[in-house]
Design an enzyme around this catalytic site. Structure first.
Site, PDB file in Angstrom:
ATOM      1  CB  SER A 155      46.938 -14.280  21.337  1.00 63.52           C
ATOM      2  OG  SER A 155      46.890 -14.940  20.082  1.00 63.52           O
ATOM      3  CG  ASP A 182      40.307 -21.873  22.989  1.00 63.56           C
ATOM      4  OD1 ASP A 182      40.034 -21.310  21.905  1.00 63.56           O
ATOM      5  OD2 ASP A 182      41.116 -22.813  23.067  1.00 63.56           O
ATOM      6  NE  ARG A 228      37.609 -19.734  13.366  1.00 64.56           N
ATOM      7  CZ  ARG A 228      38.022 -20.474  14.412  1.00 64.56           C
ATOM      8  NH1 ARG A 228      37.838 -21.774  14.412  1.00 64.56           N
ATOM      9  NH2 ARG A 228      38.616 -19.908  15.419  1.00 64.56           N
ATOM     10  CG  ASN A 267      44.248 -14.984  18.414  1.00 63.59           C
ATOM     11  OD1 ASN A 267      43.852 -14.605  19.521  1.00 63.59           O
ATOM     12  ND2 ASN A 267      44.388 -16.278  18.130  1.00 63.59           N
TER      13      ASN A 267
HETATM   14  C1  IPE Z   1      44.183 -18.291  22.922  1.00 60.58           C
HETATM   15  O1  IPE Z   1      43.322 -19.067  22.161  1.00 60.58           O
HETATM   16  C2  IPE Z   1      43.959 -16.841  22.639  1.00 60.58           C
HETATM   17  C3  IPE Z   1      42.686 -16.298  23.066  1.00 60.58           C
HETATM   18  C4  IPE Z   1      41.763 -16.926  23.753  1.00 60.58           C
HETATM   19  C5  IPE Z   1      42.462 -14.932  22.713  1.00 60.58           C
HETATM   20  P1  IPE Z   1      43.797 -19.685  20.758  1.00 60.58           P
HETATM   21  O2  IPE Z   1      42.654 -20.474  20.261  1.00 60.58           O
HETATM   22  O3  IPE Z   1      44.324 -18.624  19.882  1.00 60.58           O
HETATM   23  O4  IPE Z   1      44.997 -20.631  21.220  1.00 60.58           O
HETATM   24  P2  IPE Z   1      45.645 -21.902  20.527  1.00 60.58           P
HETATM   25  O5  IPE Z   1      46.092 -21.473  19.171  1.00 60.58           O
HETATM   26  O6  IPE Z   1      44.593 -22.952  20.463  1.00 60.58           O
HETATM   27  O7  IPE Z   1      46.748 -22.279  21.435  1.00 60.58           O
HETATM   28  C1  IPE Z   2      38.541 -18.088  21.240  1.00 60.53           C
HETATM   29  O1  IPE Z   2      37.882 -18.972  20.399  1.00 60.53           O
HETATM   30  C2  IPE Z   2      38.474 -16.659  20.756  1.00 60.53           C
HETATM   31  C3  IPE Z   2      39.722 -16.133  20.181  1.00 60.53           C
HETATM   32  C4  IPE Z   2      40.866 -16.734  20.169  1.00 60.53           C
HETATM   33  C5  IPE Z   2      39.646 -14.799  19.594  1.00 60.53           C
HETATM   34  P1  IPE Z   2      38.581 -19.583  19.113  1.00 60.53           P
HETATM   35  O2  IPE Z   2      38.310 -18.682  17.966  1.00 60.53           O
HETATM   36  O3  IPE Z   2      40.008 -19.878  19.368  1.00 60.53           O
HETATM   37  O4  IPE Z   2      37.763 -20.929  18.925  1.00 60.53           O
HETATM   38  P2  IPE Z   2      38.341 -22.350  18.565  1.00 60.53           P
HETATM   39  O5  IPE Z   2      39.410 -22.656  19.562  1.00 60.53           O
HETATM   40  O6  IPE Z   2      38.885 -22.266  17.187  1.00 60.53           O
HETATM   41  O7  IPE Z   2      37.166 -23.267  18.684  1.00 60.53           O
HETATM   42 MG    MG Z   3      40.962 -21.464  20.111  1.00 57.57          MG
END
Ligand code: IPE
Ligand code: IPE
Ligand code: MG
Length: 247
Positions: A66, A21, A34, A69
């Site tokens: 997920s 994350d 991003r 996502n």
């Molecule tokens: C969890 O991260 C899913 C993955 C790392 C693929 P998210 O960034 O989607 O989770 P939340 O929304 O902060 O809980």
């Molecule tokens: C984790 O990083 C990767 C995925 C969930 C695909 P994020 O994209 O959730 O990054 P943040 O949490 O927004 O910084």
């Molecule tokens: Mg995240």
């Protein structure tokens, strides 16, 4: 003495699961989109895999996408799917050379056709390897997986192939997409978030949890060593008391 020298290589987790994350926040800190963070995050996957290989970890499960996502902006979802296809196709040869088995958990049938084909080909090419099992959680959510397991078990009971009284913990485990994979001893989440976000809810019943502030694109081999050292400092009691464990 480096961090790795402090690790007891006879007591490393067999299975480490990581909630990768912080890609988006990392990119924003650099003044980038991003998706830039997701791209750089691939390098951290290489780092984690190398460290896992050094520590004789047998299973490394990475939460990559997920079921929730899909709710992200379409551009980000498309970018992530493209990144997945390109990364698998460009890395598969090297992963195969280093004896890695590439597989997936989750509702992969819900991924774009191109992704499914790339993943199936990667598994086909690497399935007889004997090194680290790199498991990508894609279109994964634990609640989805448990609902699917419940349906499969209900069908078996209703058609008479399974007796209600024979339903056990193993029945549930065997109907999850992680069938045959030992539960992770260690679950890591990066980026300072202290939540599980629908990841492996059944399988982490007794996992040790390690949270780090490090954003995923900054994750290096040393961060995995640190997590394993933290794991090795824990007393895993499984409901018992300390004195019972000393025997
Ligand atoms: C969890 O991260 C899913 C993955 C790392 C693929 P998210 O960034 O989607 O989770 P939340 O929304 O902060 O809980
Ligand atoms: C984790 O990083 C990767 C995925 C969930 C695909 P994020 O994209 O959730 O990054 P943040 O949490 O927004 O910084
Ligand atoms: Mg995240």
């Amino acid at each position: 003495m480096g961090i790795i020298d402090q690790i007891d290589l006879n007591n490393t987790p067999k299975h480490i699961a990581i909630i990768m994350d912080g890609n988006g926040r990392w990119a924003q800190q650099q003044g980038e989109e991003r998706l830039f963070g997701h791209n750089i995050g691939v390098e951290s996957v290489r780092e984690a895999l190398k460290a896992a290989q050094e520590m004789n970890v047998q299973y490394l499960t990475l939460y990559a996408f997920s079921t929730e996502n899909w709710e992200r902006p379409q551009e980000e979802v498309d970018g992530l799917m493209d990144l997945l296809v390109h990364t698998i196709s460009s890395e598969v040869e090297e992963l195969d050379q280093s004896n890695v088995v590439i597989s997936t958990i989750g509702h992969t049938a819900g991924l774009p056709q191109g992704c499914q084909e790339e993943l199936a080909a990667a598994y086909e090419q690497t399935k007889t390897n004997t090194g680290v099992n790199l498991i990508l959680a894609l279109n994964y959510s634990a609640q989805w997986e448990i609902v699917e397991a419940a349906k499969k078990i209900a069908i078996d009971v209703s058609n008479g192939t399974l007796d209600l009284d024979d339903i056990s913990k193993e029945t549930i485990s065997d109907n999850l997409t992680t069938k045959g994979i030992p539960d992770p001893e260690l679950l890591i989440r990066t980026s300072g978030e202290h939540r599980v976000s629908n990841f492996l809810l059944w399988q982490i019943a007794y996992s040790e949890l390690h949270f780090t502030e490090v954003l995923w694109p900054d994750f290096k081999k040393e961060n995995l060593y640190t997590a394993v050292l933290d794991y090795q400092s824990r007393e895993r009691r499984f409901g018992m008391v300390s004195a019972q464990l000393e025997k």
